[in-house]
Write a protein that holds these residues in place. Structure first.
Motif, PDB file in Angstrom:
ATOM      1  N   HIS A  15      12.747  -9.072  41.947  1.00 33.75           N
ATOM      2  CA  HIS A  15      11.462  -8.900  42.614  1.00 33.75           C
ATOM      3  C   HIS A  15      11.647  -8.733  44.116  1.00 33.75           C
ATOM      4  N   VAL A  16      12.465  -9.586  44.721  1.00 23.85           N
ATOM      5  CA  VAL A  16      12.703  -9.512  46.158  1.00 23.85           C
ATOM      6  C   VAL A  16      13.547  -8.288  46.503  1.00 23.85           C
ATOM      7  N   ARG A  17      14.562  -8.026  45.716  1.00 23.19           N
ATOM      8  CA  ARG A  17      15.488  -6.911  45.994  1.00 23.19           C
ATOM      9  C   ARG A  17      14.791  -5.550  45.942  1.00 23.19           C
ATOM     10  N   HIS A  18      13.850  -5.406  45.011  1.00 25.03           N
ATOM     11  CA  HIS A  18      13.193  -4.126  44.840  1.00 25.03           C
ATOM     12  C   HIS A  18      11.795  -4.083  45.441  1.00 25.03           C
ATOM     13  N   GLY A  19      11.417  -5.148  46.141  1.00 30.37           N
ATOM     14  CA  GLY A  19      10.140  -5.162  46.862  1.00 30.37           C
ATOM     15  C   GLY A  19       8.909  -5.057  45.989  1.00 30.37           C
ATOM     16  N   CYS A  20       8.972  -5.597  44.801  1.00 30.53           N
ATOM     17  CA  CYS A  20       7.826  -5.531  43.882  1.00 30.53           C
ATOM     18  C   CYS A  20       6.718  -6.480  44.302  1.00 30.53           C
ATOM     19  N   SER A  54      18.145 -18.957  34.032  1.00 35.52           N
ATOM     20  CA  SER A  54      18.796 -17.692  34.399  1.00 35.52           C
ATOM     21  C   SER A  54      17.835 -16.506  34.418  1.00 35.52           C
ATOM     22  N   PRO A  55      17.002 -16.303  33.394  1.00 40.89           N
ATOM     23  CA  PRO A  55      16.059 -15.177  33.453  1.00 40.89           C
ATOM     24  C   PRO A  55      15.049 -15.311  34.595  1.00 40.89           C
ATOM     25  N   LEU A  56      14.632 -16.526  34.884  1.00 36.57           N
ATOM     26  CA  LEU A  56      13.702 -16.756  35.989  1.00 36.57           C
ATOM     27  C   LEU A  56      14.339 -16.355  37.314  1.00 36.57           C
ATOM     28  N   LEU A  57      15.571 -16.804  37.546  1.00 39.08           N
ATOM     29  CA  LEU A  57      16.258 -16.453  38.788  1.00 39.08           C
ATOM     30  C   LEU A  57      16.517 -14.954  38.868  1.00 39.08           C
ATOM     31  N   ALA A  58      16.831 -14.336  37.746  1.00 43.47           N
ATOM     32  CA  ALA A  58      17.048 -12.884  37.723  1.00 43.47           C
ATOM     33  C   ALA A  58      15.770 -12.157  38.129  1.00 43.47           C
ATOM     34  N   ASN A  59      14.639 -12.601  37.624  1.00 40.72           N
ATOM     35  CA  ASN A  59      13.361 -11.967  37.973  1.00 40.72           C
ATOM     36  C   ASN A  59      13.020 -12.165  39.444  1.00 40.72           C
ATOM     37  N   VAL A  75      25.566 -11.227  39.861  1.00 37.16           N
ATOM     38  CA  VAL A  75      24.705 -11.413  41.029  1.00 37.16           C
ATOM     39  C   VAL A  75      25.381 -12.377  42.019  1.00 37.16           C
ATOM     40  N   PRO A  76      25.498 -11.971  43.292  1.00 33.67           N
ATOM     41  CA  PRO A  76      26.087 -12.853  44.304  1.00 33.67           C
ATOM     42  C   PRO A  76      25.183 -14.053  44.574  1.00 33.67           C
ATOM     43  N   HIS A  77      25.763 -15.244  44.629  1.00 33.66           N
ATOM     44  CA  HIS A  77      24.985 -16.458  44.858  1.00 33.66           C
ATOM     45  C   HIS A  77      24.236 -16.410  46.182  1.00 33.66           C
ATOM     46  N   SER A  78      24.858 -15.877  47.220  1.00 32.38           N
ATOM     47  CA  SER A  78      24.201 -15.856  48.534  1.00 32.38           C
ATOM     48  C   SER A  78      22.912 -15.039  48.498  1.00 32.38           C
ATOM     49  N   LEU A  79      22.935 -13.898  47.825  1.00 28.66           N
ATOM     50  CA  LEU A  79      21.729 -13.075  47.734  1.00 28.66           C
ATOM     51  C   LEU A  79      20.669 -13.726  46.860  1.00 28.66           C
ATOM     52  N   LEU A  98      20.224 -16.973  46.417  1.00 29.99           N
ATOM     53  CA  LEU A  98      19.621 -18.073  47.173  1.00 29.99           C
ATOM     54  C   LEU A  98      18.662 -17.559  48.239  1.00 29.99           C
ATOM     55  N   LYS A  99      18.966 -16.422  48.848  1.00 28.00           N
ATOM     56  CA  LYS A  99      18.034 -15.826  49.818  1.00 28.00           C
ATOM     57  C   LYS A  99      16.734 -15.412  49.126  1.00 28.00           C
ATOM     58  N   ALA A 100      16.842 -14.888  47.916  1.00 31.99           N
ATOM     59  CA  ALA A 100      15.649 -14.492  47.167  1.00 31.99           C
ATOM     60  C   ALA A 100      14.795 -15.709  46.824  1.00 31.99           C
ATOM     61  N   VAL A 101      15.435 -16.798  46.415  1.00 25.15           N
ATOM     62  CA  VAL A 101      14.682 -18.020  46.104  1.00 25.15           C
ATOM     63  C   VAL A 101      14.036 -18.556  47.376  1.00 25.15           C
ATOM     64  N   ALA A 102      14.771 -18.541  48.495  1.00 24.64           N
ATOM     65  CA  ALA A 102      14.235 -19.032  49.770  1.00 24.64           C
ATOM     66  C   ALA A 102      13.044 -18.196  50.234  1.00 24.64           C
ATOM     67  N   HIS A 103      12.998 -16.934  49.832  1.00 22.19           N
ATOM     68  CA  HIS A 103      11.869 -16.071  50.181  1.00 22.19           C
ATOM     69  C   HIS A 103      10.570 -16.583  49.551  1.00 22.19           C
ATOM     70  N   HIS A 104      10.685 -17.284  48.424  1.00 22.67           N
ATOM     71  CA  HIS A 104       9.504 -17.737  47.683  1.00 22.67           C
ATOM     72  C   HIS A 104       9.189 -19.216  47.838  1.00 22.67           C
ATOM     73  N   THR A 105      10.072 -19.975  48.478  1.00 19.75           N
ATOM     74  CA  THR A 105       9.798 -21.397  48.656  1.00 19.75           C
ATOM     75  C   THR A 105      10.436 -21.901  49.938  1.00 19.75           C
ATOM     76  N   SER A 106       9.797 -22.880  50.533  1.00 25.56           N
ATOM     77  CA  SER A 106      10.387 -23.552  51.688  1.00 25.56           C
ATOM     78  C   SER A 106      10.825 -24.962  51.315  1.00 25.56           C
ATOM     79  N   GLU A 107      10.700 -25.293  50.050  1.00 29.34           N
ATOM     80  CA  GLU A 107      11.094 -26.615  49.556  1.00 29.34           C
ATOM     81  C   GLU A 107      12.620 -26.720  49.521  1.00 29.34           C
ATOM     82  N   ARG A 108      13.158 -27.596  50.376  1.00 26.66           N
ATOM     83  CA  ARG A 108      14.617 -27.733  50.448  1.00 26.66           C
ATOM     84  C   ARG A 108      15.219 -28.216  49.142  1.00 26.66           C
ATOM     85  N   TRP A 109      14.488 -29.082  48.413  1.00 24.37           N
ATOM     86  CA  TRP A 109      15.051 -29.619  47.178  1.00 24.37           C
ATOM     87  C   TRP A 109      15.230 -28.518  46.141  1.00 24.37           C
TER      88      TRP A 109
END
Length: 75
Positions: free
Chosen positions: A70-75, A61-66, A10-14, A16-27
């Protein structure tokens, strides 16, 4: 398209975009970014940088994969 086992490819940039989709917390983004980019220490002591994938065997790792899937497949 990704090849190989998911956690190692999994590319790190994608991710991180998926995580940013679910949170605005910079930390959260900072810690995930640092965690993903931490180098791997080989048995001989050399440090190898990582550019993609998540550390295998980590509970996060499993949490980030999910989140990514989730974001990639629009679930």
């Amino acid at each position: 398209m990704m090849s190989g086992p998911f956690p190692a490819s999994v590319p790190h940039s994608l991710l991180l975009k998926a995580v940013a989709h679910h949170t605005s917390e910079r930390w959260v983004l900072l810690y995930v970014s640092r965690w993903l980019n931490a180098p791997v220490q080989m048995p001989d002591g050399t440090m190898v940088p990582r550019e993609k994938g998540t550390p295998q065997g980590s509970p996060v790792s499993p949490l980030l994969a999910n989140v990514f899937l989730h974001v990639r497949h629009g679930c």
